[in-house]
Enzyme design. Structure first.
Site, mmCIF file in Angstrom:
data_model
loop_
_atom_site.group_PDB
_atom_site.id
_atom_site.type_symbol
_atom_site.label_atom_id
_atom_site.label_comp_id
_atom_site.label_asym_id
_atom_site.label_seq_id
_atom_site.Cartn_x
_atom_site.Cartn_y
_atom_site.Cartn_z
ATOM 1 N N HIS A 313 0.770 -1.231 0.024
ATOM 2 C CA HIS A 313 0.013 0.128 -0.108
ATOM 3 C C HIS A 313 0.792 1.243 -0.099
ATOM 4 O O HIS A 313 1.955 1.375 0.790
ATOM 5 C CB HIS A 313 -0.884 0.003 1.227
ATOM 6 C CG HIS A 313 -2.043 0.965 0.939
ATOM 7 N ND1 HIS A 313 -2.095 2.317 1.466
ATOM 8 C CD2 HIS A 313 -3.331 0.668 0.924
ATOM 9 C CE1 HIS A 313 -3.407 2.707 1.216
ATOM 10 N NE2 HIS A 313 -4.002 1.942 0.705
ATOM 11 N N ASP A 371 -8.144 -5.416 -0.072
ATOM 12 C CA ASP A 371 -8.455 -6.304 -1.171
ATOM 13 C C ASP A 371 -8.121 -7.745 -0.953
ATOM 14 O O ASP A 371 -8.542 -8.700 -1.693
ATOM 15 C CB ASP A 371 -7.994 -5.959 -2.268
ATOM 16 C CG ASP A 371 -8.418 -4.529 -2.946
ATOM 17 O OD1 ASP A 371 -9.792 -4.476 -2.835
ATOM 18 O OD2 ASP A 371 -7.813 -3.517 -3.412
#
Ligand code: SDX
Length: 437
Positions: A313, A371
């Site tokens: 991320h 996700d």
């Protein structure tokens, strides 16, 4: 509306270039990293800043969402995401994001019924679907139909009218589940199911998605709660790529439906919201635990182009707090559905374990993101893989519209227009065609 403060000057940074020195204000917000305000840099030193993927740039002031990437903290209007996921409903979070405060009982009831009374689409919008191929990706349908909403609701597209902005926000939040469910119905060749306003937001979406006219539909409370939680976890995430796209489009004065369509397009990519679909494809390709070492080898090979989807991320250098809640929800959903042995989940857990012990991922601070587990839950809940990203878009619509509204209400808003380092040919004269070699 919540009383929120603007940033304040907390210091001064001095930058020297040749014989010139610029004093630049350092701005601080309520929480988080201070920022050097470089707006006067070009006037004072004649240079721009260079930050192509905005890794070191704050693009706006916002009082909606805060992330501490090192600590793995996510707050909406100050409230920790785990508390909201545990205690709140999606529409309550939507109210919070839009208005800045949690609603009281009367405010929540008014908001819920306001949203749930706008769930139907203009009937003419139905005919849009017959223009798509049956195998069209639902994100393509979402993007087109949302963009087309400005043609159906022209009474709410004056972005300078506060009341029209509010109506547009309601329309977007209320109708996006209908559009998302209908994209699926069109894919599978089933009749469109019209919304039922007596249901909650999550229940209504599950109903429009799963119900068929031939049978009664009974919403399962555990699955409805899981759906609600999945929506809460995806509702907003400060200035991510799709939200920044919405803000950039909105900065031109474009109507909100066009801006949200731009956000949907941006979310679609596998580096962003498309990752949930990509995770399931990756797990299917790995196929078995025994193949994980070979897969990890490929991921570590820079030339392979293979990434561990659902990992890493830009902001989190620690666990994404949403991933932890998602993993817990995943076990609850599988338990409720009586799924004792889900090979995809076993594979995901093993993959996560191996990755978290591997120096490649540890040294780069790569952890599971939102996700990684969401696809497994959505699969168990009966959603086809290509619906994962549209469901993310459905939830994120609330964040997009809140951020768009915040920007439109900010008197300092002006068109977003980055600059560049030009690396093309220097000035040269036009050469007539007959003289070109
Ligand atoms: C979302 O921004 C948001 O807030 C987004 C989001 C939201 O709610 O809006 O949280 C939703 O988009 C989640 C992210 C979903 N995407 C994926 O899961 C795709 C896989 N992840 C990546 O491609 C990547 O981690 C990103 C896109 C998420 C972040 O990219 P960055 O910040 O540009 O990081 P990077 O590519 O510069 O990575 C740093 C290093 C690199 O190695 P080195 O060049 O330093 O050797 O880590 C490596 C990268 O190659 N790396 C990975 C990796 N992610 C980063 N290596 C293998 N697999 C990965 N997944």
């Amino acid at each position: 509306m919540a009383q929120t403060a603007s940033s304040k000057q907390v210091g001064t940074a001095t930058l020297t270039l040749g014989d010139k020195t610029a004093s630049l204000p350092v701005l601080g917000g309520t929480l988080g990293t201070d920022c050097v305000d470089v707006r006067k840099l070009q006037n004072e030193l004649g240079v721009f800043t260079f930050d192509p993927s905005y890794g070191a740039t704050a693009s706006c002031e916002s009082s909606i969402t805060y992330i501490d990437g090192d600590e793995g903290v996510l707050l909406h209007r100050g409230y920790p995401i785990d508390q909201l996921a545990e205690n709140s409903t999606f529409l309550e979070v939507a109210y919070l994001l839009l208005n800045g405060e949690l609603p009281n009982k009367a405010e929540l009831e008014k908001f819920n019924s306001g949203v749930m009374r706008h769930t139907m689409l203009h009937e003419q919008i139905r005919s849009f679907w017959s223009g798509f191929r049956r195998d069209a990706h639902p994100m393509a349908m979402l993007c087109s139909v949302v963009g087309a909403m400005s043609a159906f609701y022209p009474d709410s597209i004056n972005v300078h009218d506060e009341r029209q902005r509010e109506i547009s926000a309601f329309r977007m939040i209320a109708k996006i589940p209908t559009i998302t469910a209908w994209a699926h119905k069109y894919n599978v060749g089933q009749p469109f199911v019209y919304p039922k306003n007596e249901y909650s937001y999550a229940e209504n979406f599950l109903y429009m998605f799963h119900a068929v006219p031939a049978e009664d539909y009974k919403p399962n409370p555990i699955l409805t709660a899981a759906m609600d939680r999945i929506l809460i976890l995806h509702a907003d995430h400060e200035q991510n790529a799709s939200t920044s796209t919405v803000r950039l489009a909105g900065s031109t004065g474009a109507n909100p439906f066009a801006c949200i369509a731009a956000g949907i397009a941006s979310l679609w990519g596998p580096a962003h919201g498309g990752a949930n679909e990509a995770v399931l494809k990756m797990l299917a390709e790995i196929g078995h635990k025994d193949n994980i070492p070979e897969f990890i080898k490929q991921v570590k090979d820079k030339n392979s182009g293979v990434k561990l989807m659902g990992f890493g991320h830009r902001v989190y250098k620690n666990f994404d707090p949403r991933a932890k809640i998602m993993q817990k929800t995943c076990h609850e959903v599988l338990g409720e559905l009586g799924i004792k042995d889900e090979p995809m989940l076993d594979l995901a857990i093993e993959l996560e374990k191996i990755a978290l012990e591997d120096d490649y991922f540890v040294s780069r601070k790569l952890y599971p993101n939102v996700d990684f587990y969401s696809g497994i839950i959505l699969k168990a809940m009966g959603f086809p893989t290509q619906m994962f990203t549209p469901i993310f878009a459905l939830a994120r619509t609330v964040g997009w519209i809140s951020q768009w509204k915040e920007m439109m209400e900010d008197p300092s808003n002006r068109i977003s227009r980055p600059r560049q380092i030009y690396t093309g040919a220097p000035t040269r004269d036009y050469v007539p065609l007959e003289k070109r070699g």
